[in-house]
Design a protein around this motif. Structure first.
Motif, short mmCIF file in Angstrom:
data_model
loop_
_atom_site.label_atom_id
_atom_site.label_comp_id
_atom_site.label_asym_id
_atom_site.label_seq_id
_atom_site.Cartn_x
_atom_site.Cartn_y
_atom_site.Cartn_z
N ARG B 180 0.64 -0.68 0.36
CA ARG B 180 0.09 0.09 -0.16
C ARG B 180 0.57 1.04 0.06
O ARG B 180 0.57 2.48 -0.10
N ILE C 243 -10.77 -23.22 8.00
CA ILE C 243 -10.87 -21.76 7.07
C ILE C 243 -9.55 -21.97 5.79
O ILE C 243 -8.93 -21.99 6.83
N PRO C 244 -9.77 -20.91 4.76
CA PRO C 244 -8.26 -20.84 4.10
C PRO C 244 -7.46 -20.00 4.80
O PRO C 244 -8.92 -19.67 5.37
N LYS C 245 -6.57 -19.88 4.37
CA LYS C 245 -5.96 -18.66 4.63
C LYS C 245 -5.78 -18.06 3.72
O LYS C 245 -6.10 -17.85 2.72
N ARG C 246 -5.91 -16.40 4.41
CA ARG C 246 -5.82 -15.40 3.28
C ARG C 246 -4.72 -14.11 3.47
O ARG C 246 -4.66 -14.23 4.87
N TRP C 248 -5.53 -10.71 3.05
CA TRP C 248 -5.85 -9.52 3.00
C TRP C 248 -7.46 -9.90 4.16
O TRP C 248 -7.71 -11.33 4.26
N ALA C 249 -7.90 -8.73 5.20
CA ALA C 249 -9.05 -9.75 6.25
C ALA C 249 -10.10 -9.72 5.83
O ALA C 249 -10.48 -9.53 4.26
N LYS C 250 -10.75 -10.49 5.92
CA LYS C 250 -12.38 -10.79 5.51
C LYS C 250 -13.13 -10.51 7.10
O LYS C 250 -13.62 -11.45 7.68
N ALA C 251 -14.44 -9.24 6.74
CA ALA C 251 -15.36 -9.38 8.35
C ALA C 251 -16.14 -10.09 8.29
O ALA C 251 -16.50 -10.97 7.19
N THR D 111 -7.79 -4.17 5.35
CA THR D 111 -6.69 -5.33 6.61
C THR D 111 -7.49 -4.82 7.50
O THR D 111 -7.57 -5.80 8.49
N PRO D 161 -4.83 -10.23 10.60
CA PRO D 161 -5.87 -9.87 10.41
C PRO D 161 -7.25 -10.07 10.73
O PRO D 161 -7.25 -11.37 9.89
N ILE D 162 -8.19 -9.85 11.14
CA ILE D 162 -9.71 -10.78 10.73
C ILE D 162 -10.14 -11.70 9.71
O ILE D 162 -9.66 -11.22 9.07
N GLY D 163 -9.98 -12.56 9.76
CA GLY D 163 -10.69 -13.19 8.46
C GLY D 163 -9.83 -14.14 7.79
O GLY D 163 -10.05 -14.67 6.83
N THR D 164 -8.46 -13.44 8.16
CA THR D 164 -7.68 -13.96 7.53
C THR D 164 -7.04 -15.20 8.15
O THR D 164 -6.51 -16.48 7.56
#
Lengths: 260, 260, 260, 260
Positions: B180, C243-246, C248-251, D111, D161-164
């Protein structure tokens, strides 16, 4: 005195090499790309698969290596048992006039991992037959020691399986191997990027062998230069002696007292 | 064309530097050792703590840097609040005739971690006052973006706390910051050895700043050369584009078809 | 239905065990501590070194295990070659009336790593002699497959060397072993703490074998309970599907639409 | 005595909770699935996003929680500045009759990381207003200490980070936070699987908060049970005291001398 730092040849079986990066030829798109990568790598020793070599007739890789004055280390890539590997090594000796061989005896196509029993058997036969044997092995400290005991001139443990680019999955095993070896340990297979190569040298490896990390990189020439620099950096760091790791911070400023 | 690979200057606030390794002076035993390390590092920019500088009179570090033609980047090491840091930066500008500053505002002595609120405050004040501000920050992607938004010329996240030698504890955060940022990201603090520096560059950092990893190494000169090579290697690898990571092996030999 | 989740027996060679934690007896200070730890572990299968067993006379470990109704799995700990291990296994069968054996053939005292050649040889002999063979092996996916091919009832790769507490040094190898095995894979050796045991199960292991992580912990009983819970947790997580790893974040909040 | 091991309540702001797993409600497909997961998790405290709550009328999540006798911890998910978060917390207090709040002030959507300046500001305001504030924070040890200093009842650093689902990216930071905190440290965000939760507890966290690792798992109920077991396992391991890590192996058999 500064230049002395770089007088640090790799010695295998009594022969000296100015570079601690050994580059394989596999995976290159064409000879022109390979040539640029080899030049950028600074390598003085290159490994070439023998299984297809006998089919060769024209100029090709061997002529290129001769022109670049790079030593050829034939390998037995693709061999599945001790007998096949021993036979291939002998053909290579015949064809190329060298008794050096990178010994590969893989167990299957999906992992391309060495078969420990067949590898040890082949190594013993080839040593008895007068070869200078550099075996590609897994990272088992026991097998590494056995290979040295049967007379191998180096041991070449993997960082991770061939072509995976996963780097050094088990640095502890590489350290165990290095701590007990009295022949050079060459990290062979699994290198994905420059920091992997630097780490291998920091763990005490004497050299790094890689192929597709360079030949299949986006820009092979640039990656070859990257690996050359990283191997040098890792080697120098190993010799220099790194700072210890700490849990809490430690300021550098108090030591600034000499200022003025 | 080969030499072009190395024409890749670091640009901060419009100024070019030939080296992507920024070396701090803290932790050196004496000036002779420091000089050899600085030369071996190839650095063109060096950070010096201001808090003690004003006490200096004689030759010392500044004269050395002048002689080696290395740019001085004063830092506010040891400052605990925004006001103290801003004052120190102004004294440095006065004393050294430079409006560049490495901004450090630490929260406590045990961690030497930056205080995010005070840091942001100080950065804003100094930018308003015409400084070229290079803030030492934690690896929080939000704070990094805020620092850029208030006008910092670069952001300098830590790999791990100062002097710990723990390397890059959270590569994911460094990647988030790099992805970023529109100013250069300089990895600052925590580097322990050459592979750490290479990794920083592979993650996309524009440069690496370190001090005690070199000055307190067993052999500082050699470690400086190691870091120089590793930064180069990591940078080239980043530009070259590494191979993907795979779960299963992938042979290099099939691609050898061109042989012959 | 909730209870069904926990109806998930470990099956080796046709026998069912309600617990997926196998606890060794080595390293315990005394029988009272061992008893409390065994009870807390919930184990139904325990491995006992045979080399000293023959010297035993009085009650001891075997009586304890009988009283707790825990199955005994004799092991060949301390054996250095195939012949010694085979002999020890036969003595165990004679003495304990079981044809199950945990086969250990170590190469040296410093690493306690298995000798791959001797191990495979011993495994083959014992299978031919009617034993149910559970070999302690390194994490080499090739050797694991060979052991299965000669008829072993399970394969038991290490996470790291015995007693090191280094956990699973190479999860990739464990995954490779699991992905090709058709017998149960039991993680054996190297476990240091509960999260190591959970990870082993998440990687797909059928069970975890450990001893000193419990017997030499500060509070063995509590650590045994910890390991029991962690093995259960890891197993359930493996079955549940993470859950899969990401990057970026996911709310999670957008999915709250059903509220109300 | 065995049961005593499990008498180990989590205490926040003087209130006791029998479970150290706090489960969020976000991400569930429907209320039936959520109910089964909540039951399997054993949680006694659940966090619910307030931003949509006010739109709710019918039964929904709150009624479910009341039925299951699970305490509601309203959160300010989705709030972007201190003012918005403070307002949301006050609405929650009004609506739900609780002065507890999980304080979230995120900086951006990609993020979902906390904004350190706004978070600290909001925390201070809410503490002054009589709230029991549980702030979701990044893993910066400095910010964690600041939040405690302004009167927060716990600090809740992220693992990633959330959901990652990236787990605990920087265990060193969590250890630093734990080593200086005198309020409970709750690992919040980033948990992907059971071993992540166990690790959090082993690092000294007092509890683990998670949502989508359970609600979006293949089988949410099973994963809830997995997390419950893993949190218990990690906590017990932390209290039991793990064995030290060693470079070389250490046999368990010599200690078997007591046998017989």
């Amino acid at each position: 005195m500064f230049q002395e730092m770089f007088q640090d040849p790799l010695v295998i079986a009594g022969r000296e090499f100015g570079s601690r990066l050994v580059m394989g030829t596999g995976g290159a798109d064409n000879l022109a790309v390979l040539e640029r990568a080899l030049r950028a790598s600074g390598t003085e020793l290159t490994t070439v698969a023998m299984r297809r070599m006998d089919a060769s007739g024209g100029p090709g890789v061997l002529e290129l290596l001769r022109r670049l004055d790079i030593e050829v280390l034939p390998n037995t890539a693709g061999c599945r048992g001790a007998d096949e590997a021993v036979l291939t090594a002998r053909l290579a000796r015949e064809a190329l006039g060298t008794n050096w061989v990178k010994l590969e005896v893989v167990a299957d196509e999906r992992t391309l991992l060495p078969d420990p029993v067949e590898l040890l058997d082949a190594a013993e036969q080839l040593v008895d037959d007068g070869f200078v044997v550099l075996p590609y092995t897994n990272d088992d400290p026991v097998l590494a020691l056995r290979l040295e005991q049967v007379g191998c001139a180096a041991v070449m443990p993997l960082g991770s399986p061939i072509g995976t680019g996963l780097g050094i999955r088990n640095p502890h095993n590489i350290e165990l191997i290095v701590s007990r070896a009295s022949v050079p340990v060459v990290l062979d297979a699994g290198i994905g990027t420059a920091s992997d190569a630097a780490l291998a040298m920091e763990l005490g490896c004497a050299a790094v062998l890689l192929a597709t990390a360079v030949t299949r990189a986006g820009d092979p020439e640039r990656m070859a230069a990257a690996m050359r620099a990283a191997v040098t950096g890792g080697r120098l760091a190993h010799l220099a002696g790194r700072i210890p790791k700490r849990f809490w911070a430690k300021a550098s400023s108090p030591e600034l007292d000499y200022v003025g």
